[in-house]
Design a protein around this motif. Structure first.
Motif, PDB file in Angstrom:
ATOM      1  N   VAL A   7       0.803  -1.234   0.000  1.00 21.65           N
ATOM      2  CA  VAL A   7       0.000   0.000   0.000  1.00 21.65           C
ATOM      3  C   VAL A   7       0.835   1.282   0.000  1.00 21.65           C
ATOM      4  O   VAL A   7       0.314   2.352  -0.263  1.00 21.65           O
ATOM      5  CB  VAL A   7      -0.979   0.035   1.196  1.00 21.65           C
ATOM      6  CG1 VAL A   7      -1.974  -1.111   1.124  1.00 21.65           C
ATOM      7  CG2 VAL A   7      -0.250   0.035   2.520  1.00 21.65           C
ATOM      8  N   MET A   8       2.117   1.176   0.279  1.00 20.68           N
ATOM      9  CA  MET A   8       2.972   2.367   0.407  1.00 20.68           C
ATOM     10  C   MET A   8       3.228   3.037  -0.943  1.00 20.68           C
ATOM     11  O   MET A   8       3.035   2.447  -1.995  1.00 20.68           O
ATOM     12  CB  MET A   8       4.304   1.996   1.052  1.00 20.68           C
ATOM     13  CG  MET A   8       5.203   1.190   0.152  1.00 20.68           C
ATOM     14  SD  MET A   8       6.730   0.743   1.015  1.00 20.68           S
ATOM     15  CE  MET A   8       7.750   0.303  -0.379  1.00 20.68           C
ATOM     16  N   GLU A  91      -1.688   0.844  14.216  1.00 22.83           N
ATOM     17  CA  GLU A  91      -1.610   0.910  15.673  1.00 22.83           C
ATOM     18  C   GLU A  91      -0.547   1.909  16.106  1.00 22.83           C
ATOM     19  O   GLU A  91      -0.754   2.735  16.994  1.00 22.83           O
ATOM     20  CB  GLU A  91      -1.300  -0.476  16.235  1.00 22.83           C
ATOM     21  CG  GLU A  91      -1.354  -0.543  17.745  1.00 22.83           C
ATOM     22  CD  GLU A  91      -1.149  -1.957  18.250  1.00 22.83           C
ATOM     23  OE1 GLU A  91      -0.315  -2.117  19.163  1.00 22.83           O
ATOM     24  OE2 GLU A  91      -1.811  -2.876  17.735  1.00 22.83           O
ATOM     25  N   TYR A  92       0.580   1.863  15.443  1.00 28.45           N
ATOM     26  CA  TYR A  92       1.688   2.770  15.732  1.00 28.45           C
ATOM     27  C   TYR A  92       1.305   4.215  15.402  1.00 28.45           C
ATOM     28  O   TYR A  92       1.537   5.134  16.186  1.00 28.45           O
ATOM     29  CB  TYR A  92       2.911   2.336  14.925  1.00 28.45           C
ATOM     30  CG  TYR A  92       4.202   2.987  15.305  1.00 28.45           C
ATOM     31  CD1 TYR A  92       4.541   3.221  16.633  1.00 28.45           C
ATOM     32  CD2 TYR A  92       5.121   3.361  14.326  1.00 28.45           C
ATOM     33  CE1 TYR A  92       5.742   3.820  16.972  1.00 28.45           C
ATOM     34  CE2 TYR A  92       6.318   3.954  14.655  1.00 28.45           C
ATOM     35  CZ  TYR A  92       6.622   4.186  15.979  1.00 28.45           C
ATOM     36  OH  TYR A  92       7.807   4.780  16.311  1.00 28.45           O
ATOM     37  N   MET A  93       0.684   4.410  14.254  1.00 31.96           N
ATOM     38  CA  MET A  93       0.283   5.745  13.839  1.00 31.96           C
ATOM     39  C   MET A  93      -0.727   6.344  14.812  1.00 31.96           C
ATOM     40  O   MET A  93      -0.617   7.508  15.192  1.00 31.96           O
ATOM     41  CB  MET A  93      -0.294   5.711  12.420  1.00 31.96           C
ATOM     42  CG  MET A  93       0.739   5.364  11.356  1.00 31.96           C
ATOM     43  SD  MET A  93       0.002   4.944   9.765  1.00 31.96           S
ATOM     44  CE  MET A  93       0.190   6.503   8.926  1.00 31.96           C
ATOM     45  N   GLY A  94      -1.692   5.552  15.221  1.00 30.20           N
ATOM     46  CA  GLY A  94      -2.713   6.039  16.146  1.00 30.20           C
ATOM     47  C   GLY A  94      -2.141   6.376  17.503  1.00 30.20           C
ATOM     48  O   GLY A  94      -2.465   7.411  18.090  1.00 30.20           O
ATOM     49  N   LEU A 101       4.291   7.598   7.745  1.00 25.03           N
ATOM     50  CA  LEU A 101       5.495   6.951   8.260  1.00 25.03           C
ATOM     51  C   LEU A 101       6.439   6.648   7.100  1.00 25.03           C
ATOM     52  O   LEU A 101       6.013   6.076   6.090  1.00 25.03           O
ATOM     53  CB  LEU A 101       5.153   5.610   8.931  1.00 25.03           C
ATOM     54  CG  LEU A 101       4.489   5.619  10.284  1.00 25.03           C
ATOM     55  CD1 LEU A 101       4.103   4.194  10.671  1.00 25.03           C
ATOM     56  CD2 LEU A 101       5.405   6.207  11.337  1.00 25.03           C
ATOM     57  N   PRO A 102       7.718   6.985   7.243  1.00 20.54           N
ATOM     58  CA  PRO A 102       8.699   6.499   6.277  1.00 20.54           C
ATOM     59  C   PRO A 102       8.746   4.971   6.380  1.00 20.54           C
ATOM     60  O   PRO A 102       8.540   4.405   7.457  1.00 20.54           O
ATOM     61  CB  PRO A 102      10.019   7.113   6.751  1.00 20.54           C
ATOM     62  CG  PRO A 102       9.614   8.284   7.585  1.00 20.54           C
ATOM     63  CD  PRO A 102       8.313   7.880   8.228  1.00 20.54           C
ATOM     64  N   VAL A 103       9.015   4.325   5.261  1.00 22.08           N
ATOM     65  CA  VAL A 103       9.076   2.863   5.215  1.00 22.08           C
ATOM     66  C   VAL A 103      10.508   2.455   4.875  1.00 22.08           C
ATOM     67  O   VAL A 103      11.074   2.932   3.890  1.00 22.08           O
ATOM     68  CB  VAL A 103       8.102   2.288   4.170  1.00 22.08           C
ATOM     69  CG1 VAL A 103       8.173   0.770   4.166  1.00 22.08           C
ATOM     70  CG2 VAL A 103       6.679   2.771   4.423  1.00 22.08           C
ATOM     71  N   VAL A 114       4.297   5.618   3.826  1.00 19.62           N
ATOM     72  CA  VAL A 114       2.906   5.189   3.881  1.00 19.62           C
ATOM     73  C   VAL A 114       2.123   6.236   4.664  1.00 19.62           C
ATOM     74  O   VAL A 114       2.585   6.729   5.697  1.00 19.62           O
ATOM     75  CB  VAL A 114       2.752   3.773   4.503  1.00 19.62           C
ATOM     76  CG1 VAL A 114       3.150   3.733   5.965  1.00 19.62           C
ATOM     77  CG2 VAL A 114       1.343   3.245   4.296  1.00 19.62           C
ATOM     78  N   THR A 115       0.983   6.600   4.120  1.00 20.22           N
ATOM     79  CA  THR A 115       0.123   7.592   4.762  1.00 20.22           C
ATOM     80  C   THR A 115      -1.226   6.957   5.071  1.00 20.22           C
ATOM     81  O   THR A 115      -1.575   5.915   4.513  1.00 20.22           O
ATOM     82  CB  THR A 115      -0.104   8.811   3.849  1.00 20.22           C
ATOM     83  OG1 THR A 115      -0.884   8.393   2.716  1.00 20.22           O
ATOM     84  CG2 THR A 115       1.210   9.429   3.401  1.00 20.22           C
TER      85      THR A 115
END
Length: 141
Positions: A7-8, A91-94, A101-103, A114-115
Motif C-alpha cells: 500500500v505504500m 496501531e503505531y500511527m494512532g 510513516l517512512p518505510v 505510507v500515509t
C-alpha cells in the motif's frame, strides 16, 4: 493480512542533510507535501516538515538564506518496515498521532512512505477510521 509494501508510495523524493532549507520549501510546494525524509547514502537520518521550516527556521532566526536542512530536521524519526502489516502500522500511527510513516527495508534503507490516505484508498479497514479518529481527537481546534 496486507503488508505495508502493498500500500505504500514508492519513489519518494528525499533531501540530504546539507541541502538548503530553500530547496526543502520549494520541493514541498511543488510536490504539495508537508514533510520530506532526509537521507544520507540511502539511510533515513531525519525528516523535515513545513512546521520545522516556519517554527525552527523563520520564527527563530534572522536569516535562513544559508540554512541547511540538518539544522531544522527532526533526527528521531518514527518509521515502519515494509514487511510489517498494515494493522501494525495503524496501531503505531494512532498511538503516536502520525499521519505518515517512512518505510524502511531490512537494511534500514528508505524504500517509501505510507500515509493514512494510502491505506484508506487501498484498504477497507475499520482500523483506518479508528486511527484517524485517534490522531484527530487531540488536535487543537
Amino acid at each position: 493480512m496486507t503488508i505495508i509494501s502493498e500500500v505504500m508510495t514508492r519513489g519518494v523524493r528525499t533531501l540530504q542533510p546539507h541541502d538548503q532549507v530553500k530547496l526543502a520549501a520549494k520541493l514541498m510546494d511543488e510536490l504539495d507535501v508537508g514533510s520530506l525524509p532526509v537521507c544520507d547514502a540511502g539511510k533515513l537520518v531525519g525528516i523535515v516538515t513545513d512546521r520545522d521550516l516556519v517554527v525552527r527556521g523563520l520564527a527563530r532566526r534572522s536569516s535562513v538564506d544559508q540554512l541547511e536542512v540538518q539544522e531544522l530536521m527532526s533526527s528521531e524519526v518514527a518509521y515502519c518496515l515494509e514487511k510489517q502489516t498494515v494493522e501494525e502500522a495503524l496501531e503505531y500511527m494512532g498511538g503516536d498521532q502520525l499521519r505518515r510513516l517512512p518505510v524502511l527495508n531490512e537494511e534500514k534503507q528508505l524504500v517509501g512512505i505510507v500515509t493514512l490516505g494510502d491505506i484508506a484508498s487501498k484498504e477497507e479497514q475499520p482500523e483506518t477510521d479508528e486511527t484517524l479518529a485517534e490522531i484527530s481527537s487531540d488536535l487543537p481546534k
